[in-house]
Design an enzyme around this catalytic site. Structure first.
Site, mmCIF file in Angstrom:
data_model
loop_
_atom_site.group_PDB
_atom_site.id
_atom_site.type_symbol
_atom_site.label_atom_id
_atom_site.label_comp_id
_atom_site.label_asym_id
_atom_site.label_seq_id
_atom_site.Cartn_x
_atom_site.Cartn_y
_atom_site.Cartn_z
ATOM 1 N N ASP A 11 -28.066 -10.901 -42.505
ATOM 2 C CA ASP A 11 -28.749 -11.799 -41.592
ATOM 3 C C ASP A 11 -29.361 -12.904 -42.449
ATOM 4 O OD1 ASP A 11 -30.202 -12.531 -39.147
ATOM 5 O OD2 ASP A 11 -31.944 -11.821 -40.252
ATOM 6 N N ASP A 13 -32.083 -15.626 -41.278
ATOM 7 C CA ASP A 13 -33.502 -15.885 -40.989
ATOM 8 C C ASP A 13 -34.310 -14.590 -41.120
ATOM 9 O OD1 ASP A 13 -35.768 -17.294 -39.630
ATOM 10 O OD2 ASP A 13 -35.299 -15.892 -38.027
ATOM 11 N N GLY A 48 -33.410 -13.105 -34.261
ATOM 12 C CA GLY A 48 -31.998 -12.779 -34.074
ATOM 13 C C GLY A 48 -31.423 -13.203 -32.731
ATOM 14 N N ARG A 51 -31.012 -19.607 -29.446
ATOM 15 C CA ARG A 51 -32.030 -20.619 -29.123
ATOM 16 C C ARG A 51 -32.385 -20.613 -27.628
ATOM 17 N NH1 ARG A 51 -29.909 -26.136 -31.005
ATOM 18 N NH2 ARG A 51 -29.486 -24.847 -32.828
ATOM 19 N N SER A 118 -27.898 -18.314 -35.991
ATOM 20 C CA SER A 118 -28.343 -19.710 -36.067
ATOM 21 C C SER A 118 -27.194 -20.704 -36.192
ATOM 22 C CB SER A 118 -29.279 -19.897 -37.255
ATOM 23 O OG SER A 118 -29.628 -21.257 -37.382
ATOM 24 N N ASN A 120 -27.849 -23.531 -37.337
ATOM 25 C CA ASN A 120 -28.284 -24.309 -38.509
ATOM 26 C C ASN A 120 -27.960 -23.598 -39.823
ATOM 27 O OD1 ASN A 120 -29.720 -26.626 -37.226
ATOM 28 N ND2 ASN A 120 -30.920 -24.982 -36.300
ATOM 29 N N ASP A 172 -33.527 -7.960 -40.240
ATOM 30 C CA ASP A 172 -34.984 -7.862 -40.058
ATOM 31 C C ASP A 172 -35.349 -7.728 -38.576
ATOM 32 O OD1 ASP A 172 -34.292 -10.529 -39.330
ATOM 33 O OD2 ASP A 172 -36.387 -11.105 -39.561
HETATM 34 P P1 B16 Z 1 -30.879 -21.817 -34.171
HETATM 35 P P2 B16 Z 1 -30.756 -14.933 -37.629
HETATM 36 C C1 B16 Z 1 -31.701 -16.442 -35.637
HETATM 37 O O1 B16 Z 1 -31.292 -16.322 -36.963
HETATM 38 C C2 B16 Z 1 -33.213 -16.495 -35.576
HETATM 39 O O2 B16 Z 1 -33.774 -15.252 -36.005
HETATM 40 C C3 B16 Z 1 -33.665 -16.754 -34.152
HETATM 41 O O3 B16 Z 1 -35.075 -16.831 -34.105
HETATM 42 C C4 B16 Z 1 -33.035 -18.068 -33.690
HETATM 43 O O4 B16 Z 1 -33.397 -18.337 -32.330
HETATM 44 C C5 B16 Z 1 -31.515 -17.980 -33.816
HETATM 45 O O5 B16 Z 1 -31.172 -17.688 -35.162
HETATM 46 C C6 B16 Z 1 -30.838 -19.275 -33.420
HETATM 47 O O6 B16 Z 1 -31.182 -20.265 -34.355
HETATM 48 O O7 B16 Z 1 -31.820 -22.347 -33.136
HETATM 49 O O8 B16 Z 1 -31.125 -22.387 -35.556
HETATM 50 O O9 B16 Z 1 -29.437 -21.948 -33.755
HETATM 51 O O10 B16 Z 1 -31.959 -14.038 -37.722
HETATM 52 O O11 B16 Z 1 -29.640 -14.398 -36.750
HETATM 53 O O12 B16 Z 1 -30.270 -15.406 -38.986
HETATM 54 MG MG MG Z 2 -33.269 -12.429 -38.799
#
Ligand code: B16
Ligand code: MG
Length: 214
Positions: A11, A13, A48, A51, A118, A120, A172
């Site tokens: 993962d 974030d 996780g 958005r 994400s 991003n 996490d």
């Molecule tokens: P984005 P992960 C997740 O990342 C984040 O934990 C979660 O809080 C977020 O809403 C999701 O990515 C989408 O992110 O807005 O940047 O597309 O924990 O899966 O790495």
């Molecule tokens: Mg995460």
């Protein structure tokens, strides 16, 4: 305990780097503007999760109904705030523990991938100096269903050319542990939310603990 695996899917974030604090700041700014109560506990439910699904969780506390168009504008507003915060990230935001552990896992012959909800992901990896590091990247741009659906981890395994049973996932978030298990992978929990859910195969004491079990 030792796990006989060929690949590790991380993962992003909250595991590779601490962008979770930036997600919180950006969602908090939006929630404050809309007059909606939001705190760290609610923020934990967003780990996780995609958005738009995150926005729906925040709007549970609102007594107003918003149109789909308004919701999309809110999500974009949050993402713009979030990306402004990401712009300040640099390789110094990658800890030595994470960097050294990744390098040692590669030396031991493991295939390494990211499995993140994400959109991003690639921008963040570039910011912290890992743009070219991983053997595969599966992220929010590859999937239609976010964690706890296993899609992102199954895409990662496929891109690595691995059987899911040969993959360990480091997470996490509860949603991420559920996704790993639903995908037939070994789930390694790092930090509170993932460790508290009771579905994981192993609790990591720290990121570097991977070197004692793999
Ligand atoms: P984005 P992960 C997740 O990342 C984040 O934990 C979660 O809080 C977020 O809403 C999701 O990515 C989408 O992110 O807005 O940047 O597309 O924990 O899966 O790495
Ligand atoms: Mg995460």
């Amino acid at each position: 305990m030792k796990f006989d695996k060929k690949a590790v899917i991380f993962d992003l974030d909250g595991v590779i780097c601490f962008t979770d604090k930036f997600h919180y700041q950006a969602w908090k700014a939006l929630a404050d503007r809309l007059g909606i109560y939001f705190d760290e506990k609610i923020n934990n439910r967003l780990r996780g999760v995609s958005r738009m699904a995150s926005l729906e969780i925040i709007l549970e506390r609102s007594d107003k109904e918003y149109s789909q168009e308004e919701k999309e504008a809110f999500a974009e507003e949050k993402n713009n705030l979030y990306r402004d915060l990401l712009k300040n990230m640099s390789p110094s935001d990658l800890t030595d523990e994470v960097k050294d552990t990744l390098i040692e896992l590669r030396r031991r012959g493991y295939k390494l991938s990211i499995g993140s909800s994400s959109k991003n992901t690639k921008f963040i990896l570039g910011q912290i100096g890992l743009g070219d590091f991983f053997d595969a990247i599966a992220d929010g741009t590859d999937i239609t269903r976010s964690k706890p659906d296993p899609e992102v981890f199954l895409v990662a395994a496929k891109k690595l050319g691995m059987d899911p049973a040969d993959c360990a996932v480091v997470e996490d978030a509860k949603a991420g542990i559920e996704a790993a298990k639903a995908g037939g992978m070994t789930a390694l929990a790092l930090f509170g939310d993932a460790k508290d859910c009771g579905l994981e195969d192993y609790d990591l004491a720290s990121f570097g603990d991977l070197l004692t079990i793999l």
